[in-house]
Each structure stands twice: as C-alpha cells, then as structure tokens.
Design a protein around this motif. Sequence first.
Motif, PDB file in Angstrom:
ATOM      1  N   THR A  19       0.849  -1.182   0.000  1.00  0.00           N
ATOM      2  CA  THR A  19       0.000   0.000   0.000  1.00  0.00           C
ATOM      3  C   THR A  19       0.886   1.235   0.000  1.00  0.00           C
ATOM      4  OG1 THR A  19      -1.660  -1.182   1.268  1.00  0.00           O
ATOM      5  CG2 THR A  19      -1.842   1.206   1.226  1.00  0.00           C
ATOM      6  N   TYR A  20       0.611   2.150  -0.888  1.00  0.00           N
ATOM      7  CA  TYR A  20       1.408   3.361  -1.016  1.00  0.00           C
ATOM      8  C   TYR A  20       0.666   4.535  -0.387  1.00  0.00           C
ATOM      9  CZ  TYR A  20       4.071   0.546  -4.240  1.00  0.00           C
ATOM     10  OH  TYR A  20       4.828  -0.451  -4.789  1.00  0.00           O
ATOM     11  N   SER A  21       1.424   5.353   0.345  1.00  0.00           N
ATOM     12  CA  SER A  21       0.803   6.508   0.972  1.00  0.00           C
ATOM     13  C   SER A  21       0.895   7.753   0.094  1.00  0.00           C
ATOM     14  CB  SER A  21       1.433   6.787   2.335  1.00  0.00           C
ATOM     15  OG  SER A  21       2.828   6.987   2.199  1.00  0.00           O
ATOM     16  N   THR A  22       1.825   7.746  -0.866  1.00  0.00           N
ATOM     17  CA  THR A  22       1.938   8.889  -1.772  1.00  0.00           C
ATOM     18  C   THR A  22       2.088   8.398  -3.210  1.00  0.00           C
ATOM     19  OG1 THR A  22       4.344   9.041  -1.690  1.00  0.00           O
ATOM     20  CG2 THR A  22       3.123  10.277  -0.011  1.00  0.00           C
ATOM     21  N   PHE A  23       1.744   9.253  -4.126  1.00  0.00           N
ATOM     22  CA  PHE A  23       1.893   8.945  -5.534  1.00  0.00           C
ATOM     23  C   PHE A  23       3.366   8.796  -5.903  1.00  0.00           C
ATOM     24  CE2 PHE A  23       2.548  10.363  -9.916  1.00  0.00           C
ATOM     25  CZ  PHE A  23       1.794   9.403 -10.576  1.00  0.00           C
ATOM     26  N   GLU A  24       4.242   9.583  -5.280  1.00  0.00           N
ATOM     27  CA  GLU A  24       5.671   9.529  -5.585  1.00  0.00           C
ATOM     28  C   GLU A  24       6.256   8.159  -5.258  1.00  0.00           C
ATOM     29  OE1 GLU A  24       4.216  12.160  -3.995  1.00  0.00           O
ATOM     30  OE2 GLU A  24       4.367  13.480  -5.741  1.00  0.00           O
ATOM     31  N   GLU A  25       5.833   7.551  -4.157  1.00  0.00           N
ATOM     32  CA  GLU A  25       6.296   6.202  -3.801  1.00  0.00           C
ATOM     33  C   GLU A  25       5.869   5.194  -4.868  1.00  0.00           C
ATOM     34  OE1 GLU A  25       4.771   5.179   0.018  1.00  0.00           O
ATOM     35  OE2 GLU A  25       5.961   6.672   1.070  1.00  0.00           O
ATOM     36  N   LEU A  26       4.632   5.290  -5.282  1.00  0.00           N
ATOM     37  CA  LEU A  26       4.112   4.398  -6.319  1.00  0.00           C
ATOM     38  C   LEU A  26       4.875   4.587  -7.619  1.00  0.00           C
ATOM     39  CD1 LEU A  26       2.030   2.419  -7.487  1.00  0.00           C
ATOM     40  CD2 LEU A  26       0.552   4.398  -7.918  1.00  0.00           C
ATOM     41  N   LYS A  27       5.073   5.827  -8.021  1.00  0.00           N
ATOM     42  CA  LYS A  27       5.786   6.120  -9.267  1.00  0.00           C
ATOM     43  C   LYS A  27       7.210   5.590  -9.217  1.00  0.00           C
ATOM     44  CE  LYS A  27       6.988   9.891 -12.415  1.00  0.00           C
ATOM     45  NZ  LYS A  27       8.214   9.270 -12.824  1.00  0.00           N
ATOM     46  N   LYS A  28       7.903   5.744  -8.101  1.00  0.00           N
ATOM     47  CA  LYS A  28       9.272   5.261  -7.967  1.00  0.00           C
ATOM     48  C   LYS A  28       9.325   3.738  -8.125  1.00  0.00           C
ATOM     49  CE  LYS A  28      13.240   4.925  -4.893  1.00  0.00           C
ATOM     50  NZ  LYS A  28      13.460   3.557  -5.283  1.00  0.00           N
ATOM     51  N   ASP A  29       8.409   3.019  -7.473  1.00  0.00           N
ATOM     52  CA  ASP A  29       8.395   1.562  -7.598  1.00  0.00           C
ATOM     53  C   ASP A  29       8.068   1.113  -9.022  1.00  0.00           C
ATOM     54  OD1 ASP A  29       9.213   1.029  -5.058  1.00  0.00           O
ATOM     55  OD2 ASP A  29       7.298   0.242  -4.349  1.00  0.00           O
ATOM     56  N   ILE A  30       7.170   1.804  -9.686  1.00  0.00           N
ATOM     57  CA  ILE A  30       6.849   1.473 -11.076  1.00  0.00           C
ATOM     58  C   ILE A  30       8.062   1.709 -11.962  1.00  0.00           C
ATOM     59  CG2 ILE A  30       5.479   2.142 -13.087  1.00  0.00           C
ATOM     60  CD1 ILE A  30       3.151   2.644 -11.105  1.00  0.00           C
ATOM     61  N   ASP A  31       8.727   2.850 -11.791  1.00  0.00           N
ATOM     62  CA  ASP A  31       9.920   3.151 -12.583  1.00  0.00           C
ATOM     63  C   ASP A  31      11.027   2.123 -12.332  1.00  0.00           C
ATOM     64  OD1 ASP A  31       8.704   5.361 -13.703  1.00  0.00           O
ATOM     65  OD2 ASP A  31       9.654   6.793 -12.330  1.00  0.00           O
ATOM     66  N   ASP A  32      11.217   1.735 -11.070  1.00  0.00           N
ATOM     67  CA  ASP A  32      12.224   0.718 -10.735  1.00  0.00           C
ATOM     68  C   ASP A  32      11.898  -0.610 -11.411  1.00  0.00           C
ATOM     69  OD1 ASP A  32      13.561   2.568  -9.179  1.00  0.00           O
ATOM     70  OD2 ASP A  32      12.836   1.748  -7.273  1.00  0.00           O
TER      71      ASP A  32
END
Length: 43
Positions: free
Chosen positions: A3-16
């Motif tokens: 579960t992501y608390s911010t969009f930036e965390e989600l975006k970073k994991d997707i990019d990785d």
Amino acid sequence: MHTYSTFEELKKDIDDYIHFYNNERIQAKLNGLSPIEFRTKAA
C-alpha cells in the motif's frame, strides 16, 4: 501487495520495475543473459 501513501512512492516503484524488466531480468530467449549483458556481448 504493498500500500502506497503517496503517488511519488508508487511512481518510484513502477519506474524501478520498468528498469528491471527492460534491463536486468534474465531471459531464456537471450541464452540466459539479461538484455544489458546480451547487448554488451553483441557489441
């Protein structure tokens, strides 16, 4: 699942994951090499 608390965390994991998928994962059709290893060997 994560579960992501911010969009930036989600975006970073997707990019990785996209980087891993396109550059690092081992592929049978490349004789067990990652795409980077295959390109380096072919060059």
